[in-house]
Design a protein around this motif. Structure first.
Motif, PDB file in Angstrom:
ATOM      1  N   VAL A 145      -1.400   2.133  14.051  1.00 23.74           N
ATOM      2  CA  VAL A 145      -0.609   1.462  13.015  1.00 23.74           C
ATOM      3  C   VAL A 145      -1.083   0.020  12.856  1.00 23.74           C
ATOM      4  O   VAL A 145      -1.335  -0.668  13.853  1.00 23.74           O
ATOM      5  N   VAL A 146      -1.196  -0.431  11.615  1.00 24.33           N
ATOM      6  CA  VAL A 146      -1.441  -1.840  11.312  1.00 24.33           C
ATOM      7  C   VAL A 146      -0.502  -2.243  10.183  1.00 24.33           C
ATOM      8  O   VAL A 146      -0.401  -1.534   9.173  1.00 24.33           O
ATOM      9  N   VAL A 147       0.211  -3.359  10.357  1.00 24.17           N
ATOM     10  CA  VAL A 147       1.099  -3.898   9.328  1.00 24.17           C
ATOM     11  C   VAL A 147       0.624  -5.308   8.999  1.00 24.17           C
ATOM     12  O   VAL A 147       0.603  -6.177   9.870  1.00 24.17           O
ATOM     13  N   VAL A 148       0.223  -5.525   7.753  1.00 22.02           N
ATOM     14  CA  VAL A 148      -0.323  -6.809   7.317  1.00 22.02           C
ATOM     15  C   VAL A 148       0.547  -7.364   6.193  1.00 22.02           C
ATOM     16  O   VAL A 148       0.699  -6.708   5.153  1.00 22.02           O
ATOM     17  N   PRO A 149       1.133  -8.563   6.363  1.00 18.03           N
ATOM     18  CA  PRO A 149       1.950  -9.144   5.288  1.00 18.03           C
ATOM     19  C   PRO A 149       1.120  -9.377   4.025  1.00 18.03           C
ATOM     20  O   PRO A 149      -0.042  -9.774   4.088  1.00 18.03           O
TER      21      PRO A 149
END
Length: 442
Positions: free
Chosen positions: A224-228
């Motif tokens: 998982v990667v969450v980038v604003p």
């Protein structure tokens, strides 16, 4: 007895194996050159209430497709916004795994066979056919299962979406999807979302190689990667409102780029303008893998569903069953598999002259099948989407106490319903349904 399954997505593959388990001679007809349909660009399973549904089906002896997913899992027990204990399968290795499962069950698979017409005897299908210029092939069977899905018509994606997005369904190459139920004279059902018909597929794929190395490394390591997303003054919320997958229509998906590792980088949004995507640090070279026009739009789904009962028999046709999105407003691979298992099983039972199996509402799967059928008869229900993994149906699961991650508890529930191993053991009766006129059979 012969069972013909039309459509080789997750539900069709599950239906084919389920019918074969009952001793049927099964042929699976697939329009394209590959199985799994949107499952080739999917990858998420066991998240939230899908864990419960998966273990219910395994306990009932219909877990072949879930075993295939588990065998190809890249990540297990991960979390991403709004979702817990998820697994992600590798979209690059899953189809051969499913092919092996079908071969082991004795299912014959025929590729590049696009069914466009039916032959009827009263209320019963005798055979299905291809066009003359597509081989003029004819396939007879005792019972049929339609799992053709609800997407894949180019003019529909143009009329109700942002145009053909050149997705994995590849209509221009293999021809458009044709509804078997509609060819039988059944009035199909169209879903709606706000003021539009249908709903847009909810995710895209990016080439990992086109992303910054640190993003790719984290994605491979954690899943998982969450980038604003930098603030631009545009909300982007309209994209979320168009999604078929309402379990992902959360603020986190509006404010961030959410990536999941399914072999490629799964981008959890229906589309993202490429020029805007490349303004986000780490995405300067981003390139879409699916759909090719993922910067503009995605496929439109949930048009052309079949009216059916809780045994998944299509209304008005005695020997036609349906599963997956064809069976209603059910979103996801897990939902496709569990309806496919039941539809294939009941198609074989029909051919044997046995009464169909209806799963009790004490099981999450049984309740979902019944609840969705009821909801689709209402104006409000036609505007919703249902899934074990989120949104309105997951809330219902929690309210009813059917959501559980305790495998022992789930198995006890199946045992209490008297359904342990039901899909793995042949029906006791060995006689075929008598060749009677349709009105006599009814």
């Amino acid at each position: 007895m012969k069972v013909m399954v039309i459509g080789g997505g997750w539900s069709g593959c599950a239906a084919a194996i389920s019918a074969a388990r009952q001793g049927a001679q099964v042929t699976l007809l697939e329009r394209t050159d590959a199985l799994l349909g949107t499952g080739l660009v999917g990858g998420i399973f066991r998240n939230n209430g899908r864990f419960t549904a998966t273990e219910e089906m395994i306990a009932m002896g219909g877990g072949d497709m879930f075993h295939a997913m588990d065998a190809c899992a890249l990540h297990r027990d991960i979390e991403f916004p709004g979702h817990k204990h998820a697994s992600l399968y590798n979209i690059s290795t899953i189809e051969p795994q499913v092919q092996r499962a079908l071969a082991a069950a004795g299912v014959e698979v025929r590729y590049q066979v696009r069914i466009t017409d039916v032959e009827m005897d009263g209320r019963r299908i005798v055979a299905v056919r291809t066009k003359k210029n597509e081989g003029d092939q004819r396939f007879e069977a005792d019972a049929f299962v339609e799992t053709t899905g609800t997407a894949g018509v180019v003019n529909i994606c143009t009329r109700h979406g942002n145009g053909c997005a050149m997705c994995i369904l590849r209509c221009h190459t293999f021809g458009i999807r044709v509804g078997v139920a509609s060819r039988c004279g059944v009035k199909e059902i169209d879903g709606r979302k706000l003021e539009q018909f249908g709903a847009m597929s909810g995710s895209c794929k990016l080439h990992k190689e086109s992303l910054a190395p640190e993003i790719t490394e984290q994605l491979n390591r954690t899943g998982v990667v969450v980038v604003p997303i930098p603030k631009t003054g545009e909300s982007g919320g309209e994209k979320l409102e168009m999604k078929a997958c309402q379990q992902y229509a959360l603020p986190e998906y509006q404010e961030n780029i959410v990536l999941l590792n399914t072999g490629h980088a799964k981008l959890m949004t229906p589309y993202f303008p490429q020029s805007e995507l490349r303004k986000v640090p780490g995405f300067e070279n981003a390139r879409f893998e699916d759909p090719y026009a993922g910067g503009v739009g995605n496929s439109i789904r949930f048009l052309g569903m079949a009216p059916r009962d809780d045994a998944l028999k299509v209304d008005g046709v005695d020997n036609l069953f349906c599963a997956g999105e064809k069976a209603g407003l059910l979103v996801g691979h897990t939902e496709a598999v569990v309806t496919g298992v039941l539809a294939g099983h009941n198609a074989a039972r029909w051919a044997l002259g046995e009464p169909p199996l209806v799963l009790p509402e004490t099981l999450a799967i049984g309740d979902a099948i019944s609840h969705v059928r009821e909801q689709m008869q209402t104006e409000k229900g036609l505007g919703l989407k249902f899934t074990f993994s989120g949104s309105v149906y997951f809330e219902r699961m929690k309210e009813r106490g059917s959501y559980s991650t305790d495998v022992a508890v789930i198995r006890e529930r199946v045992e209490a319903a008297g359904l342990t191993g039901v899909f793995a053991r042949p029906v006791a009766a060995a006689s075929r349904r008598a060749r009677l006129p349709a009105e006599a059979v009814a």
